[in-house]
Write an enzyme that holds these catalytic residues in place. Sequence first.
Site, PDB file in Angstrom:
ATOM      1  N   HIS A 144       0.850  -1.185   0.000  1.00 35.33           N
ATOM      2  CA  HIS A 144       0.000   0.000   0.000  1.00 35.33           C
ATOM      3  C   HIS A 144       0.889   1.239   0.000  1.00 35.33           C
ATOM      4  O   HIS A 144       2.010   1.213   0.508  1.00 35.33           O
ATOM      5  CB  HIS A 144      -0.877  -0.031   1.262  1.00 35.33           C
ATOM      6  CG  HIS A 144      -1.971   0.976   1.303  1.00 35.33           C
ATOM      7  ND1 HIS A 144      -1.752   2.302   1.631  1.00 35.33           N
ATOM      8  CD2 HIS A 144      -3.311   0.858   1.100  1.00 35.33           C
ATOM      9  CE1 HIS A 144      -2.903   2.952   1.620  1.00 35.33           C
ATOM     10  NE2 HIS A 144      -3.855   2.109   1.292  1.00 35.33           N
ATOM     11  N   ASP A 217       2.598  -4.382   8.199  1.00 41.29           N
ATOM     12  CA  ASP A 217       1.376  -3.605   8.018  1.00 41.29           C
ATOM     13  C   ASP A 217       0.218  -4.571   8.226  1.00 41.29           C
ATOM     14  O   ASP A 217      -0.071  -5.411   7.374  1.00 41.29           O
ATOM     15  CB  ASP A 217       1.369  -2.998   6.612  1.00 41.29           C
ATOM     16  CG  ASP A 217       0.040  -2.351   6.248  1.00 41.29           C
ATOM     17  OD1 ASP A 217      -0.901  -2.387   7.060  1.00 41.29           O
ATOM     18  OD2 ASP A 217      -0.062  -1.835   5.125  1.00 41.29           O
ATOM     19  N   GLN A 220      -5.071  -5.272   7.077  1.00 40.82           N
ATOM     20  CA  GLN A 220      -6.022  -6.277   6.600  1.00 40.82           C
ATOM     21  C   GLN A 220      -5.987  -7.544   7.447  1.00 40.82           C
ATOM     22  O   GLN A 220      -6.952  -8.310   7.461  1.00 40.82           O
ATOM     23  CB  GLN A 220      -5.713  -6.628   5.134  1.00 40.82           C
ATOM     24  CG  GLN A 220      -5.802  -5.464   4.170  1.00 40.82           C
ATOM     25  CD  GLN A 220      -7.164  -4.812   4.134  1.00 40.82           C
ATOM     26  OE1 GLN A 220      -8.189  -5.441   4.395  1.00 40.82           O
ATOM     27  NE2 GLN A 220      -7.201  -3.526   3.820  1.00 40.82           N
ATOM     28  N   LYS A 243     -10.759  -0.363  10.009  1.00 38.51           N
ATOM     29  CA  LYS A 243     -10.907  -1.599   9.244  1.00 38.51           C
ATOM     30  C   LYS A 243     -11.271  -2.774  10.151  1.00 38.51           C
ATOM     31  O   LYS A 243     -11.588  -3.861   9.669  1.00 38.51           O
ATOM     32  CB  LYS A 243      -9.607  -1.907   8.486  1.00 38.51           C
ATOM     33  CG  LYS A 243      -9.232  -0.859   7.439  1.00 38.51           C
ATOM     34  CD  LYS A 243      -7.934  -1.220   6.746  1.00 38.51           C
ATOM     35  CE  LYS A 243      -7.390  -0.084   5.912  1.00 38.51           C
ATOM     36  NZ  LYS A 243      -8.199   0.232   4.729  1.00 38.51           N
ATOM     37  N   CYS A 380      -4.715   2.368  -3.801  1.00 35.38           N
ATOM     38  CA  CYS A 380      -3.496   2.905  -3.174  1.00 35.38           C
ATOM     39  C   CYS A 380      -2.346   1.911  -3.300  1.00 35.38           C
ATOM     40  O   CYS A 380      -1.543   1.734  -2.379  1.00 35.38           O
ATOM     41  CB  CYS A 380      -3.734   3.256  -1.706  1.00 35.38           C
ATOM     42  SG  CYS A 380      -4.904   4.594  -1.469  1.00 35.38           S
TER      43      CYS A 380
END
Length: 422
Positions: A144, A217, A220, A243, A380
């Site tokens: 991302h 990261d 998700q 999220k 993104c």
Amino acid sequence: MSESQLLPLGGDVEPSSTEGSLTLPSLRATSPEGGELSVRDQFPALANWHYLDSAATAQKPQAVIDAIDLAYARDYATVHRGVYQRSSDMTLAYEEARSAIARYIGAAANQVVFTRGATEAINLVARQLPKEGRNRVLLSALEHHSNIVPWQLAGYEIDVVPLTADGCIDLDAAERLVSDQHRVIALAHISNVLGSILDARRAAEIAHSKGALLLLDGCQAAPRIAVDVAESGCDFYAFSGHKLYGPTGIGALWGRTDLLQSMPPWHGGGAMIDAVTFARSTYLDAPARFEAGTPHIVGAIGLHAALDWVEGLGRAAIHAHELELVRQCREALRGFNSVRLFGPEESAGIVSFALEGVHPHDVGTILDDAGVAIRAGHHCAQPLMEVLGVPATCRASFAVHSGSDDIAALVDGLKRVQRIFG
């Protein structure tokens, strides 16, 4: 999921009932009328809407909305400052939210920094981590923008790990590319476009073999799979609350204690200081040194409610539910000769695709008219679009409230797209 809820071959889908489409264990709430609410019915914004954009931001269950409402309407006060009881109570609730995050990822509370989200968390590390003579960072082709731009702004030279044929980060290549010039390897735990899941433990071993650090990261991953930072071997972990069924403007950075202590303050102001004079200031230990000013108090409380709600379902059940929906969706999309699928067969709740001869923005617009919300664009992740050889993709992303009826609506909408574009 029962046999009646599986999609038949060829993409023709009969919608299942809202109740029957859920494979998750029962997490029920009581309606104002005294009846029970299913998982989907606990999301008030979802009435008559097929929301397939949870990878961008998750809808909020009523439990989270109620926690936020109560925090503002009944309990609100500042934290860390007031000597009156409500301020003390709110401070306790705020710090309990930090402890809840720590439990959620298998960490200690004093290793958790509240941020505005994963973007700010990654920027914090990129800017404040001492480079120790190493000025390179190793990223992957699927990252991302929030895991690319901060490193550029911080003056790192970027090396890129390619992907495997099915859209996973190629860790064999990473092992060849990493060197003693890399300060950090920063990778998505789960891709926001392809849904591919990183072998985090191996990535950590590769980083540490050259004395580099691993930042994950987890935007998700945190809503979809069990996360244990100790088991993964990572050195930093970042994720966003919005999220994870929580509010916007709140997230967290986890870091090893020694690394956090090695990093100077990020912003200056109240709450992060030990003592201030006009000659010099001294600062509190981490995590407080990174939390200048009045924090997003109610955001933290809302995130705590979201974590409790997700834990009530169980992340193993959530992951199994979303894997099954991905399987159904990919099988249904194969019924269209003109659909190109991206990413691995077993992805975590995300299916990206392109419809031949139709721009994803047109697909998204027509689906919106049919009551189906997907993401259309580069997500993104423009470097990944170059790798895939497309300007953009369509992305359907699932959540705890998603079911076979959402996939059926998507398929019907795509048939409408085909009829319009002939």
